[in-house]
Design a protein around this motif. Structure first.
Motif, PDB file in Angstrom:
ATOM      1  N   LEU A 151       0.830  -1.205   0.000  1.00  0.00           N
ATOM      2  CA  LEU A 151       0.000   0.000   0.000  1.00  0.00           C
ATOM      3  C   LEU A 151       0.867   1.259   0.000  1.00  0.00           C
ATOM      4  O   LEU A 151       0.591   2.217  -0.737  1.00  0.00           O
ATOM      5  CB  LEU A 151      -0.931  -0.019   1.211  1.00  0.00           C
ATOM      6  CG  LEU A 151      -1.930   1.127   1.334  1.00  0.00           C
ATOM      7  CD1 LEU A 151      -2.793   1.252   0.087  1.00  0.00           C
ATOM      8  CD2 LEU A 151      -2.813   0.934   2.571  1.00  0.00           C
ATOM      9  N   ILE A 152       1.929   1.262   0.798  1.00  0.00           N
ATOM     10  CA  ILE A 152       2.822   2.424   0.827  1.00  0.00           C
ATOM     11  C   ILE A 152       3.539   2.578  -0.508  1.00  0.00           C
ATOM     12  O   ILE A 152       3.767   3.702  -0.985  1.00  0.00           O
ATOM     13  CB  ILE A 152       3.814   2.302   2.000  1.00  0.00           C
ATOM     14  CG1 ILE A 152       3.070   2.549   3.328  1.00  0.00           C
ATOM     15  CG2 ILE A 152       4.973   3.290   1.859  1.00  0.00           C
ATOM     16  CD1 ILE A 152       3.921   2.408   4.558  1.00  0.00           C
ATOM     17  N   ALA A 153       3.877   1.471  -1.159  1.00  0.00           N
ATOM     18  CA  ALA A 153       4.496   1.547  -2.481  1.00  0.00           C
ATOM     19  C   ALA A 153       3.548   2.175  -3.497  1.00  0.00           C
ATOM     20  O   ALA A 153       3.965   2.942  -4.377  1.00  0.00           O
ATOM     21  CB  ALA A 153       4.927   0.163  -2.943  1.00  0.00           C
ATOM     22  N   LEU A 154       2.256   1.884  -3.384  1.00  0.00           N
ATOM     23  CA  LEU A 154       1.268   2.521  -4.260  1.00  0.00           C
ATOM     24  C   LEU A 154       1.166   4.008  -3.952  1.00  0.00           C
ATOM     25  O   LEU A 154       1.090   4.852  -4.860  1.00  0.00           O
ATOM     26  CB  LEU A 154      -0.100   1.862  -4.087  1.00  0.00           C
ATOM     27  CG  LEU A 154      -0.267   0.414  -4.550  1.00  0.00           C
ATOM     28  CD1 LEU A 154      -1.678  -0.076  -4.239  1.00  0.00           C
ATOM     29  CD2 LEU A 154       0.009   0.284  -6.034  1.00  0.00           C
ATOM     30  N   MET A 155       1.147   4.353  -2.648  1.00  0.00           N
ATOM     31  CA  MET A 155       1.013   5.750  -2.245  1.00  0.00           C
ATOM     32  C   MET A 155       2.233   6.582  -2.627  1.00  0.00           C
ATOM     33  O   MET A 155       2.130   7.801  -2.787  1.00  0.00           O
ATOM     34  CB  MET A 155       0.801   5.839  -0.731  1.00  0.00           C
ATOM     35  CG  MET A 155      -0.535   5.326  -0.249  1.00  0.00           C
ATOM     36  SD  MET A 155      -0.646   5.496   1.554  1.00  0.00           S
ATOM     37  CE  MET A 155      -2.333   4.940   1.842  1.00  0.00           C
ATOM     38  N   SER A 156       3.379   5.938  -2.750  1.00  0.00           N
ATOM     39  CA  SER A 156       4.602   6.671  -3.089  1.00  0.00           C
ATOM     40  C   SER A 156       4.900   6.642  -4.581  1.00  0.00           C
ATOM     41  O   SER A 156       5.917   7.202  -5.017  1.00  0.00           O
ATOM     42  CB  SER A 156       5.785   6.082  -2.307  1.00  0.00           C
ATOM     43  OG  SER A 156       5.942   4.703  -2.597  1.00  0.00           O
ATOM     44  N   GLY A 157       4.036   5.994  -5.361  1.00  0.00           N
ATOM     45  CA  GLY A 157       4.221   5.964  -6.811  1.00  0.00           C
ATOM     46  C   GLY A 157       5.227   4.944  -7.296  1.00  0.00           C
ATOM     47  O   GLY A 157       5.619   4.964  -8.461  1.00  0.00           O
ATOM     48  N   PHE A 158       5.657   4.029  -6.418  1.00  0.00           N
ATOM     49  CA  PHE A 158       6.621   3.014  -6.827  1.00  0.00           C
ATOM     50  C   PHE A 158       5.949   1.813  -7.477  1.00  0.00           C
ATOM     51  O   PHE A 158       6.614   1.026  -8.142  1.00  0.00           O
ATOM     52  CB  PHE A 158       7.431   2.553  -5.611  1.00  0.00           C
ATOM     53  CG  PHE A 158       8.537   3.495  -5.233  1.00  0.00           C
ATOM     54  CD1 PHE A 158       8.598   4.771  -5.772  1.00  0.00           C
ATOM     55  CD2 PHE A 158       9.511   3.109  -4.342  1.00  0.00           C
ATOM     56  CE1 PHE A 158       9.612   5.652  -5.429  1.00  0.00           C
ATOM     57  CE2 PHE A 158      10.536   3.981  -3.986  1.00  0.00           C
ATOM     58  CZ  PHE A 158      10.587   5.256  -4.530  1.00  0.00           C
ATOM     59  N   LEU A 159       4.656   1.657  -7.253  1.00  0.00           N
ATOM     60  CA  LEU A 159       3.880   0.587  -7.868  1.00  0.00           C
ATOM     61  C   LEU A 159       2.633   1.186  -8.487  1.00  0.00           C
ATOM     62  O   LEU A 159       2.065   2.151  -7.952  1.00  0.00           O
ATOM     63  CB  LEU A 159       3.457  -0.471  -6.838  1.00  0.00           C
ATOM     64  CG  LEU A 159       4.428  -1.580  -6.447  1.00  0.00           C
ATOM     65  CD1 LEU A 159       3.775  -2.467  -5.386  1.00  0.00           C
ATOM     66  CD2 LEU A 159       4.851  -2.410  -7.643  1.00  0.00           C
ATOM     67  N   ALA A 160       2.192   0.604  -9.580  1.00  0.00           N
ATOM     68  CA  ALA A 160       0.916   1.007 -10.175  1.00  0.00           C
ATOM     69  C   ALA A 160      -0.184   0.108  -9.635  1.00  0.00           C
ATOM     70  O   ALA A 160       0.026  -1.099  -9.483  1.00  0.00           O
ATOM     71  CB  ALA A 160       0.976   0.872 -11.694  1.00  0.00           C
ATOM     72  N   PRO A 161      -1.365   0.651  -9.324  1.00  0.00           N
ATOM     73  CA  PRO A 161      -2.467  -0.226  -8.930  1.00  0.00           C
ATOM     74  C   PRO A 161      -2.906  -1.075 -10.117  1.00  0.00           C
ATOM     75  O   PRO A 161      -2.939  -0.593 -11.254  1.00  0.00           O
ATOM     76  CB  PRO A 161      -3.564   0.755  -8.495  1.00  0.00           C
ATOM     77  CG  PRO A 161      -3.232   2.042  -9.184  1.00  0.00           C
ATOM     78  CD  PRO A 161      -1.741   2.085  -9.322  1.00  0.00           C
ATOM     79  N   SER A 162      -3.228  -2.341  -9.844  1.00  0.00           N
ATOM     80  CA  SER A 162      -3.738  -3.203 -10.909  1.00  0.00           C
ATOM     81  C   SER A 162      -5.139  -2.781 -11.313  1.00  0.00           C
ATOM     82  O   SER A 162      -5.550  -2.957 -12.467  1.00  0.00           O
ATOM     83  CB  SER A 162      -3.738  -4.666 -10.441  1.00  0.00           C
ATOM     84  OG  SER A 162      -2.427  -5.081 -10.100  1.00  0.00           O
ATOM     85  N   SER A 163      -5.874  -2.212 -10.361  1.00  0.00           N
ATOM     86  CA  SER A 163      -7.172  -1.592 -10.634  1.00  0.00           C
ATOM     87  C   SER A 163      -7.392  -0.499  -9.605  1.00  0.00           C
ATOM     88  O   SER A 163      -6.733  -0.465  -8.572  1.00  0.00           O
ATOM     89  CB  SER A 163      -8.303  -2.621 -10.577  1.00  0.00           C
ATOM     90  OG  SER A 163      -8.458  -3.132  -9.262  1.00  0.00           O
ATOM     91  N   GLY A 164      -8.319   0.419  -9.886  1.00  0.00           N
ATOM     92  CA  GLY A 164      -8.531   1.547  -8.993  1.00  0.00           C
ATOM     93  C   GLY A 164      -7.490   2.627  -9.210  1.00  0.00           C
ATOM     94  O   GLY A 164      -6.752   2.625 -10.196  1.00  0.00           O
TER      95      GLY A 164
END
Length: 304
Positions: free
Chosen positions: A44-57
């Motif tokens: 979740l933190i990786a998504l919030m920091s832009g290091f991962l893309a959400p698969s959906s949403g």
């Protein structure tokens, strides 16, 4: 004032779902992200920091998508759990390099301020390879603060810190939250969160389990049913008298001996059990709680 909005975000890796349809808003102040190990906090933190893309949403900072948007890093600082440091550099050199990457006009002065903030000035000219785990955590913190971000994300920041370092970091996070910054830190330890954050988000097995005031959620945790294994000299007698008490929700005789007991009122049960055993001449050999782990507490939150 900045906010991160997670809107029905999921993330999967092939056939493994790390996060499942999570929605939450992280606004100004200090927010604790709480959950057992493996719950999906780091993802979740990786998504919030832009290091991962959400698969959906989607995951946005002030309405802007975080994924592949390098401009957001002017407002965002990250302290990852993983140790991706350059051990051949000194602490000061590392923080100066981070300041230069942000394009700061006076990278040296900015680095000095950040290092002083996390109380690492005396060790700044030592090689990072000589740092303890707690010191490495703190120099990562300095690198995240060097550009004075409005949003700070910290993944298990207290790992490896001694008591004095932990107290200092707790006070620093409280101060930044009071200044109006948006601070999110993850932990799997209730006591760490309780001392810093009033608002918490709880994640369990990739799902959003609870959100809100720490005190209210903590009371729900303590009000959950408590389960025990009890071994005694007269299991059937003890089962009968326990079932008659209002503090006990259920009792089961174990094939290998002993009882499985579910208590709905822990306070009353802890007082009633020894009294009933004494009154009915039942010797207690063992009383063992079976659901005291954080995993079981959080699982109760999910199902409640």
């Amino acid at each position: 004032m900045s906010s991160i909005v997670v809107d029905h975000a999921s993330r999967w890796f092939r056939n493994v779902v790390a996060l499942n349809d999570v929605s939450m808003t992280i606004g100004p102040g200090v927010t604790g992200l709480l959950g057992p190990n493996g719950a999906g906090k780091s993802t979740l933190i990786a998504l919030m920091s832009g290091f991962l893309a959400p698969s959906s949403g989607s995951v946005t900072l002030d309405g802007e998508p975080l994924w592949r948007n390098e401009q957001v890093y002017r407002r965002l600082g990250l302290v990852p759990e993983r140790e991706a440091l350059f051990d051949h550099l000194t602490g000061r050199q590392f923080v100066v390099a981070c300041a230069e990457l942000h394009g700061l006009a006076d990278a040296g002065a900015a680095a000095q301020r950040a290092i002083a903030t996390i109380e690492m000035s005396e060790a700044q000219d030592r090689s990072i390879s000589t740092y303890s785990k707690g010191m490495r955590q703190r120099i990562k913190m300095a690198s995240a603060l060097v550009h004075d971000p409005a949003v700070l994300l910290l993944d298990e920041p207290f790992n490896g810190m001694d008591p004095r370092q932990r107290l200092h970091l707790m006070e620093l996070l409280r101060t930044m939250g009071a200044e109006g910054r948006t601070v999110l830190f993850s932990s799997h330890i209730l006591e760490e969160v309780e001392q810093v954050a009033r608002h918490i988000e709880v994640v369990v097995a990739g799902r959003h389990a609870a959100s809100g005031d720490f005190g209210a959620i903590r009371r729900l945790m303590t009000d959950r049913p408590n389960r025990f294994v009890i071994r005694s000299g007269a299991d059937r007698t003890l089962a009968s008298v326990l079932l008659a008490d209002s503090s006990v929700r259920g009792v089961r005789l174990r094939p290998e001996g002993g009882l499985e007991v579910e208590a709905s009122d822990f306070g009353r049960f802890s007082e009633v059990l020894p009294r009933l055993a004494r009154e009915h001449a039942v010797r207690l050999h063992e009383v063992t709680p079976t659901d005291e782990s954080l995993e079981s507490v959080f699982s109760y939150l999910v199902s409640s």
